[in-house]
Design an enzyme around this catalytic site. Structure first.
Site, mmCIF file in Angstrom:
data_model
loop_
_atom_site.group_PDB
_atom_site.id
_atom_site.type_symbol
_atom_site.label_atom_id
_atom_site.label_comp_id
_atom_site.label_asym_id
_atom_site.label_seq_id
_atom_site.Cartn_x
_atom_site.Cartn_y
_atom_site.Cartn_z
ATOM 1 N N TRP A 1 96.212 76.793 26.312
ATOM 2 C CA TRP A 1 94.877 77.252 26.712
ATOM 3 C C TRP A 1 94.400 78.399 25.831
ATOM 4 C CZ3 TRP A 1 93.743 82.024 29.425
ATOM 5 C CH2 TRP A 1 94.857 82.834 29.669
ATOM 6 N N ASP A 2 95.308 78.942 25.035
ATOM 7 C CA ASP A 2 94.962 80.011 24.100
ATOM 8 C C ASP A 2 93.791 79.601 23.203
ATOM 9 O OD1 ASP A 2 97.539 80.237 25.109
ATOM 10 O OD2 ASP A 2 98.365 81.141 23.311
ATOM 11 N N GLU B 1 102.410 85.603 34.157
ATOM 12 C CA GLU B 1 103.561 84.731 34.428
ATOM 13 C C GLU B 1 104.723 85.487 35.074
ATOM 14 O OE1 GLU B 1 102.671 81.503 30.845
ATOM 15 O OE2 GLU B 1 104.083 83.147 30.506
ATOM 16 N N LYS C 1 102.355 90.733 33.188
ATOM 17 C CA LYS C 1 102.672 90.367 31.811
ATOM 18 C C LYS C 1 101.429 90.443 30.929
ATOM 19 C CE LYS C 1 104.704 86.590 29.090
ATOM 20 N NZ LYS C 1 105.084 85.160 29.086
ATOM 21 N N GLN C 2 100.315 89.981 31.461
ATOM 22 C CA GLN C 2 99.068 90.010 30.701
ATOM 23 C C GLN C 2 97.896 90.089 31.663
ATOM 24 O OE1 GLN C 2 99.449 85.726 29.229
ATOM 25 N NE2 GLN C 2 97.244 85.908 29.377
#
Length: 767
Positions: free
Chosen positions: A358-359, A489, A601-602
């Protein structure tokens, strides 16, 4: 302490001094590619030390059978391995019978390597003293051609410094290669034929299972004192062929070897024609010669930089960082082939597998829309349309019906091939990123044609998925989405991830709006699509009911949307209170401990605020940023760029600058201690966004290009270009003013800090 051995330089990546412990990291950092193939910066000559050999061909993969302890229904049959391809760069060198091997040399002096990003070439120099006390100086230059993308070139120069010596140089091809990672140690390649003709050699091989036929080819020549040397073909081995050049070199003499090589592949040619095509490539290449090909390389890169360069004045490390990111993005994908996409490691490593995540939709499309012709971004969207049938199959395997589509987390051909259940089954927000990219493409380019031609069918499949994935909770009297993993995640199998729920709501609503627009404005496409999808009014009414009654977890105490239902049940210890010895937590903690922690994580909720910033007030953004940023460890490469953009929007320029440096130098400074596995290609597009959307404040607002320019105090000025609807707009920001310049014949109007500014063609306007 991050690595800091890369020399600061505006246009080059430079390493000085030979260090065995840095070889694998440098193999990643100095990688080269041309969109059709790529390779890690492995040495041409044999190296017996720690190394990660890697050459890759775009679109060629192997379906490595999934290896799990116990099987789950719907589980992908295989993991798509990005394959280490046959090696064409190798040159064995012997001096008085002793192999040139930097791992076993007595001394290595004056070692230097440079990746020249401006001109697109890689060079390595050193002086080595072998075990037999012969000193040699080597200069090796190579590049992968943008002009002839099936070809690469090497110039390998060797000089004997302290005595006469017998030199043997053997350029070779080798298909007996393996991957660093393999589930079952399968044989990935089958070599079918090895042949040679004069100074050319060919290895024909195909991948097992996927049966991609390839021809790895080379032509080699050697020159001493202006005289061409005669080479001879070595005895063939099962997966190897070489050409041998032997010569007595007098002290101070230099031998120059030229090697041209590459791949022809059945993806682009008939399998029976691959050797013939390879010969034609070599004919064209050798007719031009190394120097002329290198000049063409420089010209091709000059054209790329003319449009995509970002200039930063007064901060060399920041300048080097952004150019490294832009360079690697262009090495990975040039938009020529809609069958290809942007893998997270590009041509620099094997980790993650697959050719797209999906990046691409979330981070890469904005870069390609703005720095190239819009057709390049359209090709990335066409890639998803072409795989819609597979996305419907993927959803069907998981129990979804009626044309619901679940795009894969990882894929090569549209099939899901990711092997971690908490991602494969649960990280479903990827569907939303694809829908958002369709919206973002139209918003930026003004090209609506993609939606009636292809995009609406994709949107319908995605909306059907969200409709079926949502569950009505009688307890909440709302629709909920259970058992998911969001962008963060470090939380698995949670309920009501806010980002996922918000995307689902937006996707269904946006799809309904596009159905109505196509019905009114593209009646023939509407009739075709309704017939093909069998979409009913009843189904649309059901979608409307779901998105209108979607549940979003919210904290009255903190006045923020909660990342997921149970977030406040965690022990909310901020990252700043974690001992540095426990970072990064993904390398220091058990997975169980990570999952119970509040650490992100992000960007997760903030990712939604980035996509849909016009849905929320600046006060809401500030409140959510202040709540979530202190818990974010940024152990995903995709995280710092979003935080940089939002910090700039909040006028927190020091924080924005810090995040920018982290994203732009993530690999150069090896923040996550893993660069030897390969580079983080897709996050590099986020670095571009950090400057253009973050500091430059570029947005499309009310169908108009707008800017809110800001500048970090560390910079004197910065400048970038964007292609907005076929108008090239150059923006330069200094501490005192911002200037705009339009290349083209069209007069355009933009917004700057909320005020309209008229830009006539070819006239600089200062604001």
């Amino acid at each position: 302490m991050n690595q800091e051995y890369i020399q600061p330089n505006e246009w080059s990546i430079i390493e000085e001094g030979f260090d065995r412990e840095k070889v694998k990291s440098s193999e990643s950092l100095f990688s080269i590619g041309n969109g059709a193939m790529g390779q890690r910066a492995n040495f041409e000559e044999h190296y017996s030390g720690k190394t990660f050999q890697g050459s890759y061909i775009a679109g060629v993969y192997y379906p490595d059978k999934t290896r799990v302890g116990w099987w789950k229904n719907g589980y992908p049959e295989y993991f798509a391995k990005v394959l280490n391809a046959p090696n064409w760069i190798g040159i064995n060198v012997f001096i008085n019978g002793v192999a040139l091997d930097l791992n076993t040399c007595k001394k290595v002096k004056n070692y230097r390597r440079e990746l020249n990003m401006k001109e697109g070439w890689y060079k390595r120099n050193f002086v080595a003293q072998l075990s037999n006390d012969v000193d040699v100086a080597v200069e090796a230059t190579r590049f992968l051609s943008l002009d002839i993308d099936e070809m690469g070139a090497i110039q390998y120069e060797l000089k004997v410094l302290n005595s006469d010596a017998a030199i043997k140089m053997t350029p070779y091809l080798d298909s007996g290669i393996t991957n660093e990672d393999s589930n079952w140690d399968d044989k990935f390649w089958n070599t079918t034929n090895i042949s040679s003709h004069r100074n050319r050699a060919f290895i024909e091989a195909h991948t097992m299972k996927t049966n991609f036929a390839t021809c790895t080819f080379m032509e080699a020549s050697a020159v001493l004192n202006g005289v061409k040397l005669q080479g001879k073909v070595c005895d063939k081995k099962e997966t190897w062929i070489g050409l041998e050049f032997e010569q007595l070199l007098k002290k101070g003499e230099k031998i120059t070897l030229h090697k041209f090589g590459g791949y022809t592949v059945s993806r682009n040619h008939k399998a029976s024609d691959l050797v013939d095509v390879a010969n034609k490539v070599l004919d064209k290449t050798t007719q031009l010669g190394f120097d002329a090909q290198l000049q063409k390389q420089k010209e091709a890169w000059a054209a790329i930089w003319k449009m995509s360069d970002i200039v930063i004045e007064g901060d060399v490390k920041a300048q080097q960082g952004i150019r490294f990111n832009i360079f690697q993005l262009n090495q990975t994908y040039l938009g020529k082939d809609s069958r290809l996409n942007i893998g997270p490691k590009g041509f620099t490593g094997e980790k993650y597998g697959g050719s797209t995540y999906w990046d691409t939709e979330a981070y890469c499309i904005p870069f390609y829309m703005a720095t190239k012709d819009q057709q390049v971004a359209r090709n990335l969207l066409k890639y998803r349309y072409d795989q819609l049938g597979k996305a419907i199959e993927n959803a069907k395997k998981l129990g979804f019906k009626n044309g619901a589509a679940l795009y894969p987390m990882v894929t090569m051909n549209g099939e899901e091939c990711h092997n971690e259940w908490e991602i494969t089954f649960e990280e479903i927000h990827r569907n939303g990123a694809i829908a958002f990219a369709i919206y973002n493409y139209y918003r930026y380019t003004g090209d609506y044609s993609y939606i009636p031609e292809m995009g609406l069918e994709v949107l319908i499949g995605i909306a059907r998925f969200w409709h079926q994935r949502a569950t009505f909770s009688s307890h909440k009297n709302k629709y909920v989405i259970l058992g998911v993993t969001g962008p963060n995640e470090y939380e698995n199998n949670i309920n009501n991830n806010w980002y996922t729920n918000y995307l689902a709501k937006w996707c269904m609503e946006y799809t309904i709006n596009q159905i109505e627009k196509v019905r009114k404005e593209h009646s023939s496409d509407y009739a075709r699509i309704m017939n093909d999808t069998q979409l009913s009014e009843t189904e649309i009414v059901e979608w409307n009911n779901v998105f209108s009654n979607m549940y979003f977890p919210f904290s009255d105490e903190y006045q923020v949307f909660l990342q997921q239902d149970g977030f406040l049940d965690k022990e909310l210890v901020r990252v700043q209170d974690l001992p540095k010895t426990e970072r990064p937590i993904n390398q220091k903690w058990s997975w169980d401990r990570i999952l119970r922690s509040p650490y992100i994580k992000q960007a997760d909720v903030l990712q939604g605020f980035y996509f849909f910033e016009d849905h929320f007030s600046i006060e809401q953004l500030e409140r959510h940023f202040d709540f979530y940023e202190p818990f974010t460890v940024h152990e995903s490469s995709l995280s710092p760029c979003v935080h940089s953009i939002q910090a700039a929007k909040l006028d927190r320029m020091e924080q924005a600058y810090t995040f920018y440096l982290r994203t732009s130098r993530l690999d150069l400074d090896d923040y996550n201690k893993e660069v030897e596995e390969g580079l983080h290609i897709t996050s590099m597009a986020g670095t571009w966004m950090s400057i253009v959307e973050g500091f430059g404040g570029m947005r499309i607002a009310e169908n108009t290009l707008s800017f809110t320019p800001k500048i970090p105090k560390q910079w004197e000025a910065y400048a970038f270009k964007i292609n907005f609807r076929n108008n090239i707009v150059k923006v330069r920001v200094t501490t005192k003013e911002t200037s705009f310049f339009v290349e083209g014949d069209t007069h355009i109007t933009i917004n700057v800090d909320g005020k309209k500014v008229n830009l006539p063609p070819f006239k600089e306007i200062n604001v």
